[in-house]
Enzyme design. Sequence first.
Site, PDB file in Angstrom:
ATOM      1  N   CYS A   3      24.832 -14.685  -3.651  1.00  0.00           N
ATOM      2  CA  CYS A   3      24.322 -15.255  -4.907  1.00  0.00           C
ATOM      3  C   CYS A   3      25.337 -15.180  -6.048  1.00  0.00           C
ATOM      4  CB  CYS A   3      23.024 -14.571  -5.315  1.00  0.00           C
ATOM      5  SG  CYS A   3      21.734 -14.741  -4.081  1.00  0.00           S
TER       6      CYS A   3
ATOM      7  N   HIS B 193      21.934 -16.355 -12.787  1.00  0.00           N
ATOM      8  CA  HIS B 193      21.488 -16.633 -11.422  1.00  0.00           C
ATOM      9  C   HIS B 193      19.966 -16.529 -11.411  1.00  0.00           C
ATOM     10  CE1 HIS B 193      20.755 -16.546  -7.244  1.00  0.00           C
ATOM     11  NE2 HIS B 193      20.453 -15.257  -7.190  1.00  0.00           N
TER      12      HIS B 193
ATOM     13  N   ASN C 180      15.261 -19.356  -5.671  1.00  0.00           N
ATOM     14  CA  ASN C 180      16.601 -18.777  -5.611  1.00  0.00           C
ATOM     15  C   ASN C 180      17.460 -19.619  -4.665  1.00  0.00           C
ATOM     16  OD1 ASN C 180      18.880 -17.246  -5.104  1.00  0.00           O
ATOM     17  ND2 ASN C 180      17.781 -15.305  -4.908  1.00  0.00           N
TER      18      ASN C 180
HETATM   19  O1  UT7 Z   1      19.484 -13.263  -5.267  1.00  0.00           O
HETATM   20  C1  UT7 Z   1      19.656 -11.966  -4.841  1.00  0.00           C
HETATM   21  C2  UT7 Z   1      18.906 -11.061  -5.649  1.00  0.00           C
HETATM   22  N1  UT7 Z   1      17.531 -10.961  -5.174  1.00  0.00           N
HETATM   23  C3  UT7 Z   1      16.641 -10.485  -5.994  1.00  0.00           C
HETATM   24  O2  UT7 Z   1      16.970 -10.255  -7.121  1.00  0.00           O
HETATM   25  C4  UT7 Z   1      15.267 -10.180  -5.488  1.00  0.00           C
HETATM   26  C5  UT7 Z   1      14.826  -8.900  -6.112  1.00  0.00           C
HETATM   27  N2  UT7 Z   1      13.484  -8.484  -5.749  1.00  0.00           N
HETATM   28  C6  UT7 Z   1      12.378  -9.113  -6.159  1.00  0.00           C
HETATM   29  O3  UT7 Z   1      12.462 -10.147  -6.778  1.00  0.00           O
HETATM   30  C7  UT7 Z   1      11.035  -8.483  -5.877  1.00  0.00           C
HETATM   31  O4  UT7 Z   1      11.231  -7.173  -5.377  1.00  0.00           O
HETATM   32  C8  UT7 Z   1      10.191  -9.282  -4.864  1.00  0.00           C
HETATM   33  C9  UT7 Z   1       9.699 -10.560  -5.519  1.00  0.00           C
HETATM   34  C10 UT7 Z   1      10.996  -9.602  -3.636  1.00  0.00           C
HETATM   35  C11 UT7 Z   1       8.963  -8.463  -4.456  1.00  0.00           C
HETATM   36  O5  UT7 Z   1       8.206  -8.105  -5.583  1.00  0.00           O
HETATM   37  P1  UT7 Z   1       7.687  -6.613  -5.755  1.00  0.00           P
HETATM   38  O6  UT7 Z   1       6.857  -6.579  -6.967  1.00  0.00           O
HETATM   39  O7  UT7 Z   1       8.895  -5.722  -5.710  1.00  0.00           O
HETATM   40  O8  UT7 Z   1       6.767  -6.414  -4.488  1.00  0.00           O
HETATM   41  P2  UT7 Z   1       6.919  -5.402  -3.261  1.00  0.00           P
HETATM   42  O9  UT7 Z   1       8.034  -5.824  -2.366  1.00  0.00           O
HETATM   43  O10 UT7 Z   1       6.908  -4.016  -3.765  1.00  0.00           O
HETATM   44  O11 UT7 Z   1       5.573  -5.678  -2.514  1.00  0.00           O
HETATM   45  C12 UT7 Z   1       4.297  -5.421  -3.133  1.00  0.00           C
HETATM   46  C13 UT7 Z   1       3.195  -5.862  -2.205  1.00  0.00           C
HETATM   47  C14 UT7 Z   1       3.349  -5.342  -0.781  1.00  0.00           C
HETATM   48  O12 UT7 Z   1       2.077  -5.034  -0.276  1.00  0.00           O
HETATM   49  P3  UT7 Z   1       1.560  -3.512  -0.220  1.00  0.00           P
HETATM   50  O13 UT7 Z   1       2.572  -2.802   0.648  1.00  0.00           O
HETATM   51  O14 UT7 Z   1       1.574  -3.047  -1.645  1.00  0.00           O
HETATM   52  O15 UT7 Z   1       0.208  -3.653   0.379  1.00  0.00           O
HETATM   53  C15 UT7 Z   1       3.899  -6.537  -0.036  1.00  0.00           C
HETATM   54  O16 UT7 Z   1       3.565  -6.511   1.335  1.00  0.00           O
HETATM   55  O17 UT7 Z   1       3.195  -7.283  -2.108  1.00  0.00           O
HETATM   56  C16 UT7 Z   1       3.206  -7.680  -0.735  1.00  0.00           C
HETATM   57  N3  UT7 Z   1       3.894  -8.949  -0.604  1.00  0.00           N
HETATM   58  C17 UT7 Z   1       3.284 -10.123  -0.701  1.00  0.00           C
HETATM   59  N4  UT7 Z   1       1.980 -10.448  -0.912  1.00  0.00           N
HETATM   60  C18 UT7 Z   1       1.678 -11.760  -0.973  1.00  0.00           C
HETATM   61  C19 UT7 Z   1       5.225  -9.163  -0.393  1.00  0.00           C
HETATM   62  N5  UT7 Z   1       5.464 -10.466  -0.354  1.00  0.00           N
HETATM   63  C20 UT7 Z   1       4.277 -11.096  -0.538  1.00  0.00           C
HETATM   64  C21 UT7 Z   1       3.888 -12.446  -0.600  1.00  0.00           C
HETATM   65  N6  UT7 Z   1       2.588 -12.726  -0.831  1.00  0.00           N
HETATM   66  N7  UT7 Z   1       4.776 -13.461  -0.464  1.00  0.00           N
END
Ligand code: UT7
Length: 331
Positions: free
Chosen positions: A114, A258, A288
């Site tokens: 990225c 980005h 992204n």
């Molecule tokens: O370009 C390179 C740089 N990349 C980034 O900057 C990405 C950085 N990270 C992020 O943007 C965020 O961490 C994410 C958007 C990927 C995830 O958001 P989050 O608030 O950190 O969520 P999480 O990974 O902690 O997941 C929270 C919950 C989980 O469920 P439990 O374990 O709490 O029951 C996940 O399983 O959300 C669940 N989850 C989803 N639920 C519905 C993860 N993906 C999804 C989804 N739909 N698509």
Amino acid sequence: MNVRTQVLGCGSYLPERVVTNAELSTMVDTTDEWIFERTGIRERHIAADGELTSDLAMKAAERALEHAKIPAAEIDMVILATTTPDYTFPATATKVQSRLGMVNGSAFDIQAVCSGFIYGLAIADSFIRTGQSKTILLIGAETFSRILDWQDRATCVLFGDGAGAVVLRAGEGEPEAGGGAGHNVGRGIISTHLHSDGSTNDLLYVDGGPSSTQTVGHVRMVGREVFRHAVINLAAIVEEALEANGLQPADIDWLVPHQANKRILDGTARKLGLPIEKMIITVDRHANTSAASIPLALDEAVKDGRIKRGDLILMEAMGGGLTWGASLVRW
Ligand code: UT7
């Protein structure tokens, strides 16, 4: 007079097919609400079957050349930032070079995920400042949809396909003032700052490759950790770029970040005390697009008249590696 790398023109291309969050919710266990609340993404563009990274890159390149009002024959270097090349080799940049009808100069790909466009700006700026190149076509192009695990809701909802390009040319800059106010007045790239930390390889990677598995592999990400690093590293790189030039956040006309997650963009704006209106945001419609996201956002804001000649633009990115960087440009 010093040589200064100036932007002659820009262009971008998005594949026709738009995939909404609602459509994704029929493929994996997710909802429009979850995706929008956690990321700010509403929809993304996905390349058609058989539509390759080189096809996207080519369309963005043609538009950038048209905007720059120069023929392809004047380009002496093509740099293509991508994580999703058409083939392991040859470099996708050489395909673009050939399709542009160029028989001179050089073409190569770079890989900083990225952060690829920022790395590309640094490389192009070095070639131009040292007089080794005069006119460079820099492209960020990705078909990230091809390396997504479409069963993994935590990653497949985050990315999209697209391409953006700029034409860079040696121009005359202001006399070097050795840092501090004054040397950032003339048009062009003022400075670019790059970092990487390979000890964080395992936070964001693809689990395949020619030397390891002989497969292409899929994106794997420890989302929360990447998010945490993004907030810290992006604030630090923005400060570094401003400090190096004796500038304050208030001096920036436009921040072109980005586009990974709207919450990261909000956090960066807050940390800088920059009104969100000064940030170019496309993540809602593009998601992204990795190396393509900055030139896509830049092109949109140039063409709709927000970014104007003489504006001070700060671009920043973080991606797999982890890699991160920023570039200050007087438009
Ligand atoms: O370009 C390179 C740089 N990349 C980034 O900057 C990405 C950085 N990270 C992020 O943007 C965020 O961490 C994410 C958007 C990927 C995830 O958001 P989050 O608030 O950190 O969520 P999480 O990974 O902690 O997941 C929270 C919950 C989980 O469920 P439990 O374990 O709490 O029951 C996940 O399983 O959300 C669940 N989850 C989803 N639920 C519905 C993860 N993906 C999804 C989804 N739909 N698509």
